[in-house]
Design a protein around this motif. Structure first.
Motif, mmCIF file in Angstrom:
data_model
loop_
_atom_site.group_PDB
_atom_site.id
_atom_site.type_symbol
_atom_site.label_atom_id
_atom_site.label_comp_id
_atom_site.label_asym_id
_atom_site.label_seq_id
_atom_site.Cartn_x
_atom_site.Cartn_y
_atom_site.Cartn_z
ATOM 1 N N SER A 93 3.641 63.316 27.432
ATOM 2 C CA SER A 93 4.531 64.313 26.842
ATOM 3 C C SER A 93 5.481 64.849 27.900
ATOM 4 C CB SER A 93 3.733 65.474 26.273
ATOM 5 O OG SER A 93 3.183 66.216 27.321
ATOM 6 N N LYS A 94 6.617 65.375 27.411
ATOM 7 C CA LYS A 94 7.416 66.233 28.283
ATOM 8 C C LYS A 94 6.669 67.561 28.251
ATOM 9 C CE LYS A 94 11.841 64.119 27.182
ATOM 10 N NZ LYS A 94 11.683 63.665 25.770
ATOM 11 N N ARG A 95 7.297 68.654 28.610
ATOM 12 C CA ARG A 95 6.549 69.913 28.529
ATOM 13 C C ARG A 95 6.109 70.136 27.080
ATOM 14 N NH1 ARG A 95 8.236 76.114 30.289
ATOM 15 N NH2 ARG A 95 6.087 76.862 30.216
ATOM 16 N N LEU A 96 4.831 70.422 26.867
ATOM 17 C CA LEU A 96 4.345 70.683 25.504
ATOM 18 C C LEU A 96 5.054 71.904 24.943
ATOM 19 C CD1 LEU A 96 0.507 70.077 25.995
ATOM 20 C CD2 LEU A 96 2.104 68.572 24.800
ATOM 21 N N GLY B 117 -24.673 63.135 15.678
ATOM 22 C CA GLY B 117 -23.674 63.060 14.609
ATOM 23 C C GLY B 117 -22.482 62.263 15.087
ATOM 24 N N SER B 118 -21.479 62.082 14.215
ATOM 25 C CA SER B 118 -20.373 61.193 14.589
ATOM 26 C C SER B 118 -19.424 61.836 15.619
ATOM 27 C CB SER B 118 -19.616 60.749 13.344
ATOM 28 O OG SER B 118 -19.065 61.871 12.707
ATOM 29 N N ARG B 119 -19.227 63.118 15.550
ATOM 30 C CA ARG B 119 -18.469 63.882 16.539
ATOM 31 C C ARG B 119 -17.104 63.283 16.920
ATOM 32 N NH1 ARG B 119 -22.515 66.088 21.042
ATOM 33 N NH2 ARG B 119 -20.968 67.723 21.166
ATOM 34 N N PRO B 120 -16.202 63.186 15.962
ATOM 35 C CA PRO B 120 -14.855 62.698 16.291
ATOM 36 C C PRO B 120 -14.070 63.731 17.103
ATOM 37 C CG PRO B 120 -14.915 63.462 14.029
ATOM 38 C CD PRO B 120 -16.316 63.583 14.558
ATOM 39 N N VAL B 121 -12.918 63.305 17.644
ATOM 40 C CA VAL B 121 -12.059 64.251 18.385
ATOM 41 C C VAL B 121 -10.668 64.311 17.746
ATOM 42 C CG1 VAL B 121 -13.281 64.134 20.589
ATOM 43 C CG2 VAL B 121 -11.469 62.470 20.109
ATOM 44 N N ASN B 122 -10.595 63.942 16.449
ATOM 45 C CA ASN B 122 -9.300 63.907 15.764
ATOM 46 C C ASN B 122 -8.561 65.243 15.817
ATOM 47 O OD1 ASN B 122 -11.520 64.692 14.048
ATOM 48 N ND2 ASN B 122 -10.102 64.738 12.331
ATOM 49 N N LEU B 123 -9.301 66.344 15.759
ATOM 50 C CA LEU B 123 -8.619 67.650 15.734
ATOM 51 C C LEU B 123 -8.012 67.989 17.106
ATOM 52 C CD1 LEU B 123 -11.221 69.608 13.539
ATOM 53 C CD2 LEU B 123 -9.099 68.494 12.805
ATOM 54 N N HIS B 124 -8.642 67.525 18.170
ATOM 55 C CA HIS B 124 -8.055 67.697 19.508
ATOM 56 C C HIS B 124 -6.699 66.970 19.528
ATOM 57 C CE1 HIS B 124 -12.172 68.264 21.688
ATOM 58 N NE2 HIS B 124 -12.457 68.130 20.414
ATOM 59 N N LEU B 125 -6.743 65.714 19.035
ATOM 60 C CA LEU B 125 -5.543 64.864 19.128
ATOM 61 C C LEU B 125 -4.426 65.365 18.213
ATOM 62 C CD1 LEU B 125 -7.113 61.281 19.386
ATOM 63 C CD2 LEU B 125 -6.793 63.010 21.157
ATOM 64 N N HIS B 126 -4.779 65.768 16.986
ATOM 65 C CA HIS B 126 -3.747 66.275 16.064
ATOM 66 C C HIS B 126 -3.065 67.509 16.644
ATOM 67 C CE1 HIS B 126 -5.844 64.292 12.376
ATOM 68 N NE2 HIS B 126 -5.145 63.450 13.101
ATOM 69 N N GLY B 127 -3.855 68.367 17.252
ATOM 70 C CA GLY B 127 -3.301 69.596 17.839
ATOM 71 C C GLY B 127 -2.319 69.271 18.953
ATOM 72 N N GLU C 288 -0.675 66.480 19.354
ATOM 73 C CA GLU C 288 0.517 65.847 18.757
ATOM 74 C C GLU C 288 1.453 66.917 18.180
ATOM 75 O OE1 GLU C 288 -0.869 61.352 17.478
ATOM 76 O OE2 GLU C 288 -1.411 63.021 16.174
ATOM 77 N N ALA C 289 0.853 67.907 17.537
ATOM 78 C CA ALA C 289 1.678 68.979 16.950
ATOM 79 C C ALA C 289 2.430 69.747 18.043
ATOM 80 C CB ALA C 289 0.792 69.930 16.144
#
Ligand code: EPU
Length: 419
Positions: free
Chosen positions: A149-152, A120-130, A132-133
């Motif tokens: 990043s500084k401290r998350l 399947g396509s298996r993106p990692v967008n949710l890892h990255l969005h999390g 970033e948040a």
């Protein structure tokens, strides 16, 4: 290229020991990047994906020592590169699991985007969005994820859909963040819980792992510890189906049947008698033909996508018709065409396969396309008339420890040949 030759027709009988879980050891090895001090990991399965992860950590400068029992000592104090190259990530998508730990501990990371995948396509967008948040700056450039990043900072995450490694990556990132991170719609897989248990032993403060809401209270530092990896529920399930398909009687030791509920229910529906205790499970299908079962894959605790191909093999020779619906990955029916070449009666429409059991499968040369598809072709070979040749078995070595030795121990006629 190595192949497996299987002479079908033997019922499996006996007892074997289940190995540590691939999908637990990989995130735990990534978590060693968080430890200030050496970690000792035990019950590590001897798998290609473990070797690849060790290579990845080694390239970053992490010190790894392996003893003869496959216990691994990892010391990340020598790390000198915060980088996961394409040539490693493309062979093992789970490499993405180093992103969260590197970023939260060292403030930066460069990790290749995983490329295409057979299932399947298996993106990692949710890892990255999390991430970033939580305050990370992320740029995808030249096929690489550049994160800084500084401290998350702890935050409230609601995952759009359930992702196992996504939950693991964000949970690891949150361990060293400032404040509390809540992950809602988190994956509940036992391997996520095993990682959380390991992180807590390292000094993290994680609550709710194994439920849909995980709370991670950030701490200043994590420490080295000793941790023994959870048993592999998918290996357990694969051997249970192998036994059911061949009308055998097998006991699997060193496993945790409480994590196999959906699989055991389907095996009982197929006519197997199952007995278990806390750390073993026994299946008896003595000389009986299984009955077809309907399966629909979904995140834990529902039926796992990683057991779909094996149950497709079971339905191939079962009495009646069964419907297999794959709802996690969009392209996980690559084994079907190979099974059809062995005489299986399978019709695929969209994400559903209707399998009508035939009296016998006939051996053929077949090709493995991914890990679980390879396992299912071996299962089909165990019951087929004649000699099945399974090609491209490097897939199986990624996730099953000594599969042909274990099957031989149970009476199967299977051997590996170089060409
Ligand atoms: N997804 C997204 N965006 C994301 C992440 C996932 O859309 O950012 C989608 C995927 O495309 C997929 C679904 O979410 O449709 C679930 O994917 P998930 O992220 O849960 O899969 P994964 O974490 O990449 C792990 C296992 C897989 C297993 C799946 C599902 C590891 C190392 N891998 O993958 O294991 O099939 O969860 O349970 O834990 C295997 O062992 O053979 C195997 C493929």
């Amino acid at each position: 290229m190595e192949k497996l030759l299987i002479d079908g027709g033997q019922s499996l009988e006996g007892e074997i020991r289940v190995s540590g879980a691939k999908n637990a050891v990989l995130p735990i090895l990534a978590a060693t990047l968080l430890a200030d001090g050496p970690m000792q990991i035990e019950n590590v399965p001897h798998l290609q994906d473990v070797t690849t992860t060790m290579e990845l950590l080694g390239r970053m400068g992490v010190s790894l020592t392996l003893d003869e029992r496959m216990n691994i000592e990892v010391d990340s104090s020598t790390i000198n590169e915060l980088f996961a190259p394409y040539e490693v990530v493309k062979t093992m998508r789970a490499s993405i699991l180093v992103l969260g730990p590197l970023l939260t501990r060292f403030g930066q990371a460069e990790v290749s985007l995983p490329g295409g995948c057979a299932i399947g396509s298996r993106p990692v967008n949710l890892h990255l969005h999390g991430l970033e948040a939580m305050g990370a700056e992320i740029e995808v450039k030249g096929g690489y994820i550049h994160a800084r990043s500084k401290r998350l900072e702890g935050t409230h995450l609601v995952m759009d859909s359930v992702t196992v490694t996504g939950t693991e990556n964000l949970m690891m990132a949150a361990t060293l963040a400032a404040g509390t991170t809540i992950i809602e719609n988190a994956a509940r897989e036992p391997e996520v819980t095993d990682l959380a248990n390991c992180l807590n032993k390292m000094g993290a403060n994680i609550e709710g792992a194994g439920t849909g809401t995980i709370a991670v209270h950030g701490v200043e530092k994590l420490y080295g510890c000793q941790y023994s990896v959870l048993a592999d529920r998918i290996e357990t399930g694969t051997f249970l189906v192998a036994t059911a398909i061949t009308g055998g009687h097998v006991r699997l030791k060193n496993t945790q049947p409480n994590f196999l509920e959906s699989i055991l229910l389907k095996l009982k529906e197929a006519g197997a008698s199952i007995h278990c205790d806390a750390d073993w499970v026994e299946i008896d299908m003595y000389k009986r033909r299984p009955k077809s079962v309907d399966i629909c894959t979904a995140p834990y605790p529902a039926f796992p996508t990683d057991m779909q191909a094996q149950f497709t093999a079971l339905n191939c020779i079962a009495e009646g018709s069964g419907t297999i619906t794959e709802s996690v990955f969009e392209n996980r029916f690559m084994h079907v065409q190979e099974m059809q070449r062995m005489g299986a009666n399978i019709k695929v429409t969209g994400n559903t396969a209707i399998v009508t059991g035939v009296d016998r499968l006939v051996a053929a040369p077949v090709m493995a396309t991914d890990l679980r598809a390879s396992a299912s072709l071996i299962l089909a070979g165990l019951i087929a008339e004649g000699q099945t040749i399974v090609d491209r078995i490097y897939h199986i070595d990624r996730g099953y420890e000594c599969i042909e030795e274990k099957l031989t121990q149970l009476g199967a006629r299977i051997r590996r040949v170089p060409h």
